[in-house]
Design an enzyme around this catalytic site. Structure first.
Site, mmCIF file in Angstrom:
data_model
loop_
_atom_site.group_PDB
_atom_site.id
_atom_site.type_symbol
_atom_site.label_atom_id
_atom_site.label_comp_id
_atom_site.label_asym_id
_atom_site.label_seq_id
_atom_site.Cartn_x
_atom_site.Cartn_y
_atom_site.Cartn_z
ATOM 1 N N TYR A 220 4.507 19.790 3.552
ATOM 2 C CA TYR A 220 3.874 18.704 4.139
ATOM 3 C C TYR A 220 2.608 18.294 3.246
ATOM 4 O O TYR A 220 2.515 16.997 3.206
ATOM 5 C CB TYR A 220 2.877 19.309 5.492
ATOM 6 C CG TYR A 220 2.166 18.497 6.242
ATOM 7 C CD1 TYR A 220 2.529 17.692 7.183
ATOM 8 C CD2 TYR A 220 0.730 18.659 6.375
ATOM 9 C CE1 TYR A 220 2.039 16.903 8.204
ATOM 10 C CE2 TYR A 220 -0.009 17.925 7.201
ATOM 11 C CZ TYR A 220 0.859 16.969 7.964
ATOM 12 O OH TYR A 220 -0.023 16.129 8.776
ATOM 13 N N SER B 175 -3.257 13.275 5.214
ATOM 14 C CA SER B 175 -3.990 14.415 5.739
ATOM 15 C C SER B 175 -4.780 15.000 4.711
ATOM 16 O O SER B 175 -4.517 14.816 3.502
ATOM 17 C CB SER B 175 -2.942 15.503 6.232
ATOM 18 O OG SER B 175 -3.567 16.650 6.338
#
Length: 243
Positions: free
Chosen positions: A153, A140
């Site tokens: 995350y 990501s």
């Protein structure tokens, strides 16, 4: 390797990006096995059927080493091979760093990073024997640049970059390639939970002025699988957000 004979395993493929990847690889002529953390609902099964997509579904928690070994083992036992692994399974538990509980930090790391490690380890053991294979990890832009409220995350996705590059170096010894895709904002259930105001704030920052569609991320994954001379790379697909 001939695409018509390839067997692909996609984790976290019940919906969203994982589902789009599974459908894309199936349309490319691969036999696709999808992994999900839960037994698919009738609605989820119908979404596959509506697309004319036949599939095998293996339920298991990739963060659990025994489950991961069993999933890979069942694919190899049934099909005699595993040519492609896409590590897509992931969760979020967003909160500002000062308020983030250790349990929530660990939970995200376990699914997003440890899960990918488990699956890669067991898949590579077979791929090494066949001297071929392609692995794609879903990282990501949060893992490349950080993001407010996503310490867990971002850390998990940054870890995937290191895992990808190391797997690429080790895998190259047996003609196994490993790459990663780093999506920006994608139109999924996850981003759909954001407020309209927050979505507009992100859209205003994206040069292309929209979120990506899951199919566009699947296109990037398929490209990395099919190109035989790309390994150890992280492809950013973010509409120009991180320019």
């Amino acid at each position: 390797m001939s695409d018509t004979k390839q067997v692909a395993l996609v984790t976290g493929a019940a919906k969203g990006i994982g589902l789009a990847i599974a459908k894309r690889l199936s349309s490319d002529g691969m036999t696709v096995v999808i992994n999900s953390h839960h037994t698919l609902t009738d609605e989820e099964k119908q979404s596959f059927s509506d697309a004319g997509f036949s599939f095998d579904n293996l339920v298991g928690d990739v963060a659990n080493e025994a489950d991961a070994e069993k999933i890979v083992g069942e694919v190899v036992e049934k099909y005699g091979q595993i040519d492609v692994l896409v590590n897509n399974a992931g969760i979020t538990k967003d909160k500002l760093l000062s308020r983030l509980k250790l349990a929530d930090f660990k939970a995200v790391i376990d699914t997003n990073l440890v899960g990918a490690f488990n699956m890669t380890k067991f898949a590579m053991k077979f791929m090494q024997k066949s001297r071929s294979g392609a692995i794609v990890n879903l990282s990501s832009i949060s893992g490349l640049h950080g993001n407010l409220g996503q310490a867990n995350y971002s850390a998990s996705k940054a870890g995937l970059v290191g895992l990808t590059k190391t797997a690429a170096r080790e895998g190259a010894l047996r003609n196994i390639r490993c790459n990663a895709v780093a999506p920006g904002m994608v139109a999924t259930d996850m981003t759909g939970k954001m407020s309209e105001r927050r979505q507009k704030e992100f859209t205003d920052q994206i040069p292309l002025k929209r979120f990506a569609e899951p199919d566009e991320i699947a296109d990037a994954v398929a490209f990395l699988i099919h190109n035989q001379y790309i390994t150890g790379q992280v492809v950013t697909v973010d509409g120009g957000l991180t320019i």
